[in-house]
Each structure stands twice: as structure tokens, then as C-alpha cells.
Write a protein that holds these residues in place. Structure first.
Motif, PDB file in Angstrom:
ATOM      1  N   HIS A  91      91.655  72.669  -8.265  1.00  0.00           N
ATOM      2  CA  HIS A  91      92.811  72.280  -7.445  1.00  0.00           C
ATOM      3  C   HIS A  91      92.431  70.990  -6.621  1.00  0.00           C
ATOM      4  CE1 HIS A  91      94.907  76.045  -7.973  1.00  0.00           C
ATOM      5  NE2 HIS A  91      93.741  76.645  -7.708  1.00  0.00           N
ATOM      6  N   GLN A  92      93.059  69.813  -7.400  1.00  0.00           N
ATOM      7  CA  GLN A  92      92.560  68.586  -7.238  1.00  0.00           C
ATOM      8  C   GLN A  92      93.814  67.834  -6.569  1.00  0.00           C
ATOM      9  OE1 GLN A  92      88.618  67.320  -8.921  1.00  0.00           O
ATOM     10  NE2 GLN A  92      90.225  67.218 -10.427  1.00  0.00           N
ATOM     11  N   THR A  93      93.702  66.571  -5.691  1.00  0.00           N
ATOM     12  CA  THR A  93      94.674  65.667  -5.223  1.00  0.00           C
ATOM     13  C   THR A  93      94.606  64.421  -6.033  1.00  0.00           C
ATOM     14  OG1 THR A  93      93.741  64.876  -3.393  1.00  0.00           O
ATOM     15  CG2 THR A  93      95.247  66.775  -3.213  1.00  0.00           C
ATOM     16  N   ILE A  94      95.561  63.744  -6.273  1.00  0.00           N
ATOM     17  CA  ILE A  94      95.702  62.191  -6.993  1.00  0.00           C
ATOM     18  C   ILE A  94      96.024  61.254  -5.988  1.00  0.00           C
ATOM     19  CG2 ILE A  94      96.649  60.871  -8.785  1.00  0.00           C
ATOM     20  CD1 ILE A  94      96.624  63.497 -10.612  1.00  0.00           C
ATOM     21  N   ARG A  95      95.509  60.195  -5.923  1.00  0.00           N
ATOM     22  CA  ARG A  95      95.982  59.036  -5.306  1.00  0.00           C
ATOM     23  C   ARG A  95      95.716  57.700  -6.324  1.00  0.00           C
ATOM     24  NH1 ARG A  95      95.284  59.060   0.239  1.00  0.00           N
ATOM     25  NH2 ARG A  95      95.378  56.839   0.335  1.00  0.00           N
ATOM     26  N   TYR A  96      96.898  57.002  -5.838  1.00  0.00           N
ATOM     27  CA  TYR A  96      97.054  55.850  -6.923  1.00  0.00           C
ATOM     28  C   TYR A  96      96.734  54.453  -6.179  1.00  0.00           C
ATOM     29  CZ  TYR A  96     100.078  59.241  -9.135  1.00  0.00           C
ATOM     30  OH  TYR A  96     100.531  60.346  -9.662  1.00  0.00           O
ATOM     31  N   SER A  97      96.498  53.333  -7.035  1.00  0.00           N
ATOM     32  CA  SER A  97      96.218  52.072  -6.664  1.00  0.00           C
ATOM     33  C   SER A  97      96.437  51.055  -7.747  1.00  0.00           C
ATOM     34  CB  SER A  97      94.653  51.916  -6.195  1.00  0.00           C
ATOM     35  OG  SER A  97      93.673  52.138  -7.293  1.00  0.00           O
ATOM     36  N   VAL A  98      96.239  50.113  -7.282  1.00  0.00           N
ATOM     37  CA  VAL A  98      96.729  48.716  -8.358  1.00  0.00           C
ATOM     38  C   VAL A  98      95.272  48.294  -8.896  1.00  0.00           C
ATOM     39  CG1 VAL A  98      97.470  46.419  -8.568  1.00  0.00           C
ATOM     40  CG2 VAL A  98      98.583  47.957  -7.217  1.00  0.00           C
ATOM     41  N   TYR A  99      95.185  48.283 -10.175  1.00  0.00           N
ATOM     42  CA  TYR A  99      94.188  47.880 -10.663  1.00  0.00           C
ATOM     43  C   TYR A  99      93.936  46.376 -11.057  1.00  0.00           C
ATOM     44  CZ  TYR A  99      90.175  47.985 -14.122  1.00  0.00           C
ATOM     45  OH  TYR A  99      89.135  47.434 -14.888  1.00  0.00           O
ATOM     46  N   LYS A 100      95.065  46.057 -12.051  1.00  0.00           N
ATOM     47  CA  LYS A 100      95.471  44.784 -12.545  1.00  0.00           C
ATOM     48  C   LYS A 100      96.843  44.384 -12.201  1.00  0.00           C
ATOM     49  CE  LYS A 100      91.287  44.136 -15.617  1.00  0.00           C
ATOM     50  NZ  LYS A 100      90.984  43.601 -17.133  1.00  0.00           N
ATOM     51  N   ASP A 101      97.040  43.147 -11.393  1.00  0.00           N
ATOM     52  CA  ASP A 101      98.497  42.664 -10.976  1.00  0.00           C
ATOM     53  C   ASP A 101      98.293  41.220 -11.076  1.00  0.00           C
ATOM     54  OD1 ASP A 101     100.966  42.185 -10.236  1.00  0.00           O
ATOM     55  OD2 ASP A 101     100.468  42.712  -8.321  1.00  0.00           O
ATOM     56  N   PRO A 102      98.074  40.597 -12.482  1.00  0.00           N
ATOM     57  CA  PRO A 102      97.844  39.316 -12.348  1.00  0.00           C
ATOM     58  C   PRO A 102      98.377  38.241 -11.359  1.00  0.00           C
ATOM     59  CG  PRO A 102      97.998  40.217 -14.584  1.00  0.00           C
ATOM     60  CD  PRO A 102      98.482  41.194 -13.606  1.00  0.00           C
ATOM     61  N   ALA A 103      99.738  38.420 -11.298  1.00  0.00           N
ATOM     62  CA  ALA A 103     100.388  37.434 -10.493  1.00  0.00           C
ATOM     63  C   ALA A 103     100.787  37.892  -8.965  1.00  0.00           C
ATOM     64  CB  ALA A 103     101.818  37.324 -10.954  1.00  0.00           C
ATOM     65  N   GLY A 104     100.080  39.204  -8.925  1.00  0.00           N
ATOM     66  CA  GLY A 104     100.149  39.553  -7.299  1.00  0.00           C
ATOM     67  C   GLY A 104     101.524  40.051  -6.881  1.00  0.00           C
ATOM     68  N   TRP A 105     102.408  40.525  -7.614  1.00  0.00           N
ATOM     69  CA  TRP A 105     103.551  41.019  -7.443  1.00  0.00           C
ATOM     70  C   TRP A 105     104.073  42.374  -6.917  1.00  0.00           C
ATOM     71  CZ3 TRP A 105     105.781  38.587 -12.706  1.00  0.00           C
ATOM     72  CH2 TRP A 105     105.935  37.140 -12.674  1.00  0.00           C
ATOM     73  N   LEU A 106     103.047  43.357  -7.151  1.00  0.00           N
ATOM     74  CA  LEU A 106     103.377  44.895  -7.075  1.00  0.00           C
ATOM     75  C   LEU A 106     102.669  45.317  -6.118  1.00  0.00           C
ATOM     76  CD1 LEU A 106     103.511  45.451 -11.017  1.00  0.00           C
ATOM     77  CD2 LEU A 106     105.362  44.724  -9.684  1.00  0.00           C
ATOM     78  N   ASN A 107     103.149  46.756  -5.634  1.00  0.00           N
ATOM     79  CA  ASN A 107     102.548  47.361  -4.469  1.00  0.00           C
ATOM     80  C   ASN A 107     102.837  49.072  -5.081  1.00  0.00           C
ATOM     81  OD1 ASN A 107     101.338  48.105  -1.920  1.00  0.00           O
ATOM     82  ND2 ASN A 107     103.466  49.121  -1.910  1.00  0.00           N
ATOM     83  N   ILE A 108     101.838  49.654  -4.801  1.00  0.00           N
ATOM     84  CA  ILE A 108     102.061  51.215  -5.164  1.00  0.00           C
ATOM     85  C   ILE A 108     101.793  52.121  -4.156  1.00  0.00           C
ATOM     86  CG2 ILE A 108      99.882  51.506  -6.399  1.00  0.00           C
ATOM     87  CD1 ILE A 108     101.023  53.269  -8.209  1.00  0.00           C
ATOM     88  N   ASN A 109     102.743  52.945  -3.798  1.00  0.00           N
ATOM     89  CA  ASN A 109     102.415  53.783  -2.804  1.00  0.00           C
ATOM     90  C   ASN A 109     101.017  54.998  -3.217  1.00  0.00           C
ATOM     91  OD1 ASN A 109     102.550  56.711  -1.226  1.00  0.00           O
ATOM     92  ND2 ASN A 109     104.210  55.545  -0.347  1.00  0.00           N
ATOM     93  N   PRO A 110     100.193  55.055  -2.425  1.00  0.00           N
ATOM     94  CA  PRO A 110      99.010  55.735  -3.039  1.00  0.00           C
ATOM     95  C   PRO A 110      99.378  57.218  -2.940  1.00  0.00           C
ATOM     96  CG  PRO A 110      98.706  54.984  -0.679  1.00  0.00           C
ATOM     97  CD  PRO A 110      99.964  54.182  -1.144  1.00  0.00           C
ATOM     98  N   ILE A 111     100.179  57.758  -2.177  1.00  0.00           N
ATOM     99  CA  ILE A 111     100.452  59.241  -2.333  1.00  0.00           C
ATOM    100  C   ILE A 111     101.152  59.428  -3.265  1.00  0.00           C
ATOM    101  CG2 ILE A 111     101.060  61.061  -1.068  1.00  0.00           C
ATOM    102  CD1 ILE A 111      98.620  59.830   0.119  1.00  0.00           C
TER     103      ILE A 111
END
Length: 393
Positions: free
Chosen positions: A189-209
Motif C-alpha cells: 500500500h504505497q502512495t505516489i507523488r508527481y514531479s516535472v523531470y524535463k520541461d525544456p522551455a519551462g512551460w509546465l507545472n504538475i500537481n504533486p498529489i
């Protein structure tokens, strides 16, 4: 069973019926014994044990056999076969040519969550057939018990790659999609968190939850980070295992074109002789970073402000080119001709560029465009000088 597979016999022959007064001769007869496959190979034990981590491939156990036949012959060399327990073809077995052992390998990674245990039935035979009165017995088969160890596996994105289509220039903060990653370790029973790895132009954001991806800047199809109208970014999904495991997902944003680039002309410099009979000056081309229908056909015009009438002419050649020509010869000087080019977008975009025309002296096959000649003044400049002169008076 002999140390050396041969017999040596000494043969004696006597004449005179073997009487003591007779003569005797001897000879040696060597008898070489060719081995026949009269011993079947036998496993040294009935059951073997092996342990392997899920996701790992390679040799997991060596199966040992005994065979009394000659080690240099096919009567001794073993051939192994998996006869049961391998429906997914996850295992293979090969013979070690030096030791005659069976090397059992995992060739397709095993999944603990699907099956934590595997049982294989292995048979061993010789390369050469057995002699008729010998057969393979129960000792020619063995069971291998394989235990699969659980390993913390990285989350998996689905689908991968993820694709969305959006117009370029959408407002900052626009939601593109919500990514989805699942943990293969279903028994943990594990939880998952998200993050940006490669965003060459710096255009994106991701909600970690919850994995919602939105924009932090204006998307631009004409950016050098966009290839064939596709912008690619990578995201990470990290579980809460110890140690944590990471999965990578790819997002491809297909950007639809918006008419946000004005066309530009080329070249921007031209030369013409002051006494030329052919009053053609230069063929202009136009280009646009946008895509159809936001590009050609282009409209070429002289920006009337500041240009004397009945001196210059622009004629369309095709959708992307136009001819600039003179209606009369001009004195030697540098002239600045504002060219206005408009694309076919809706709404259209217009750009005004100064075309610098050098009127040169062309005599005796020599072209003289001496820069010391002052630029030719435009009409507004002449009017401004006249007004200043009147004001001073």
C-alpha cells in the motif's frame, strides 16, 4: 571402468610343436575399447532450489548430473529440456560444455505480483542415443523450485506517451491533462507523488498529489524547443517505498498554429545603376514562421507614407515573391523604401521593412556605390525642412 580404455596382450608363437629345442617369437596386441552410451545421465539430487528477484534475468541455478561414460564423447555430454512448468517461456536451460551442468536462466523478467513461486520439471539426456538395453530412468528428471522475491518497482504511466492537442498561445494556467500512474506493487500500500523531470522551455507545472498538468507560460509553436509542432516533456512518478522507486512518463503536446508571427522580406539591400535601361531593382521574397493558412499568399505594398509617387512600383510575381522596379532613373544615392508585407491569416499580420536601395554609377563596366553620397531625403523630411525654414523667417 578402466583407467585407460585399452588392453595390451603379449602373444607368443613356438615352432616344433612347442618343444624346448624350438624357437619362440612374441608380438604385442593392443585392443582399444570404444565407449558405447550404456550409462544414462542421472541428476545428483531429485530437487533443486533457486531464488530470484522479480525483474531480473540471468542464470539462477546450475543443475548437476553424473554420467559414467567417456567425457570426450556424445555418450557423456548432456542435453537438458524443460518439460513442465514453463508456459510463458520465462525460463531456458543450456549445457555448460566444461562441467556438463545445466544452467537454468530467467529470460523473461518474473513478476512477484503474478506468481511468487514456480516449479519446473527438467529432463536430461545424452547427445548420443542409449544402447538398446539401457533406458532413461527416474533419476534422469529433477524438479526445480523457484522462489521470486518482491522488489519495489517504479510506478507506470498509462498511456505512455500521453498526448494532448492545444492551440499555441493559450492562457497561462490552462489545464492540459491529469496524468495517471499506477504502482505495480499491488500487494504493498504505497502512495505516489508527481514531479516535472524535463520541461525544456519551462512551460509546465504538475500537481504533486493528483497529477494535474497546467501551463506556467505561453506555449509557442515556433519555439526552438518545439519539433514538428510537438513539444515533449517528461514527468516522474515516485512511490513511498523504502527505498522509493521512480517511473518516467512522456507527455507530447501537439500545438496548433495561431497567426502570431508577421511575415518578413528578404533581401533588405539592393543596387541599381543610375542610368539603367532595365529599371527592375530586386525580386523580394517573403517568409513566415507560421503554418498555412497563416502564411502565403503574401501581399506586397509600398508603405505610402514618406515615398514619392510615380518613382517606385511593386508587382506581384507569385504567392511569395514580388518585383520592385523604378518608374524613372534616380540620382546616385541611398534610398530607403518601406515595404509592407501582409500574410493571409485571420486576422492578418503586417510587417513594414525598409528596403535600402543603392543607386550607383555604372560606367565602363565599373560599379561605383560610394557610401560618401548622402542618403536621399524622403518627402516628409523635405517638408519638415521647409516648415522650419519658414518658421525661422
Amino acid at each position: 571402468t578402466l583407467e585407460n580404455p585399452k588392453y595390451e596382450l603379449i602373444i607368443e608363437a613356438q615352432d616344433m610343436a612347442g618343444l624346448d629345442v624350438g624357437l619362440t617369437g612374441t608380438a604385442t596386441a593392443t585392443i582399444m575399447i570404444d565407449d558405447k552410451n550404456d550409462h544414462s545421465p542421472k541428476f545428483t539430487k531429485k530437487e533443486f532450489q533457486a531464488t530470484v528477484e522479480e525483474g531480473v534475468v540471468g542464470v539462477i541455478v546450475n543443475l548437476t548430473v553424473e554420467d559414467k561414460d567417456d567425457p570426450t564423447t556424445g555418450a557423456w555430454r548432456a542435453a537438458y529440456t524443460i518439460i513442465n512448468g514453463n508456459p510463458g517461456q520465462s525460463f531456458e536451460i543450456h549445457t555448460n560444455p566444461q562441467t556438463n551442468e545445466g544452467m537454468l536462466s530467467v529470460v523473461k523478467p518474473l513478476d512477484y505480483e503474478i506468481s511468487a513461486f514456480h516449479t519446473l520439471l527438467i529432463k536430461v539426456e545424452n547427445e548420443d542415443p542409449l544402447v538398446p538395453d539401457v533406458s532413461y530412468g527416474p533419476s534422469s528428471t529433477a524438479t526445480v523450485h523457484i522462489t521470486v522475491l518482491d522488489v519495489n518497482e517504479g510506478p507506470v504511466f498509462y498511456p505512455d506517451p500521453m498526448m494532448v492537442t492545444r492551440q499555441e498561445n493559450i492562457s497561462v494556467g490552462s489545464v492540459l491533462l491529469t496524468v495517471n500512474a499506477t504502482d505495480p506493487d499491488s500487494l504493498q500500500h504505497q502512495t505516489i507523488r508527481y514531479s516535472v523531470y524535463k520541461d525544456p522551455a519551462g512551460w509546465l507545472n504538475i500537481n504533486p498529489i493528483n497529477g494535474t498538468v497546467d501551463t506556467t507560460a505561453v506555449l509557442d509553436r515556433e519555439s526552438p524547443f518545439v519539433h514538428n509542432s510537438v513539444y515533449t516533456a517528461l514527468f516522474l512518478a515516485i512511490d513511498s517505498g523504502n527505498p522509493p522507486a521512480t517511473g518516467t512518463g512522456t507527455l507530447q503536446i501537439i500545438l496548433e498554429d495561431v497567426n502570431d508571427n508577421a511575415p518578413f522580406i528578404y533581401p533588405t539591400v539592393a543596387e541599381v545603376c543610375d542610368d539603367a535601361k532595365n529599371l527592375s531593382v530586386v525580386i523580394l521574397g517573403a517568409s513566415d514562421k507560421d503554418l498555412h493558412p497563416n502564411t502565403d499568399p503574401f501581399k506586397f505594398e509600398i508603405h505610402k507614407q514618406g515615398v514619392p509617387d510615380k518613382v517606385w512600383k511593386v508587382s506581384k510575381i507569385n504567392n511569395t515573391h514580388a518585383l520592385v522596379s523604378l518608374l524613372q532613373n534616380l540620382n546616385k544615392a541611398n534610398y530607403h523604401l518601406p515595404i509592407m508585407v501582409t500574410d493571409s491569416g485571420k486576422p492578418p499580420m503586417t510587417n513594414v521593412t525598409d528596403l535600402r536601395v543603392q543607386v550607383c554609377s555604372c560606367k565602363n563596366s565599373k560599379v561605383d556605390c560610394n557610401a560618401a553620397w548622402a542618403p536621399h531625403p524622403s518627402v516628409p523630411s523635405v517638408l519638415l525642412l521647409s516648415l522650419l525654414s519658414l518658421a525661422c523667417k
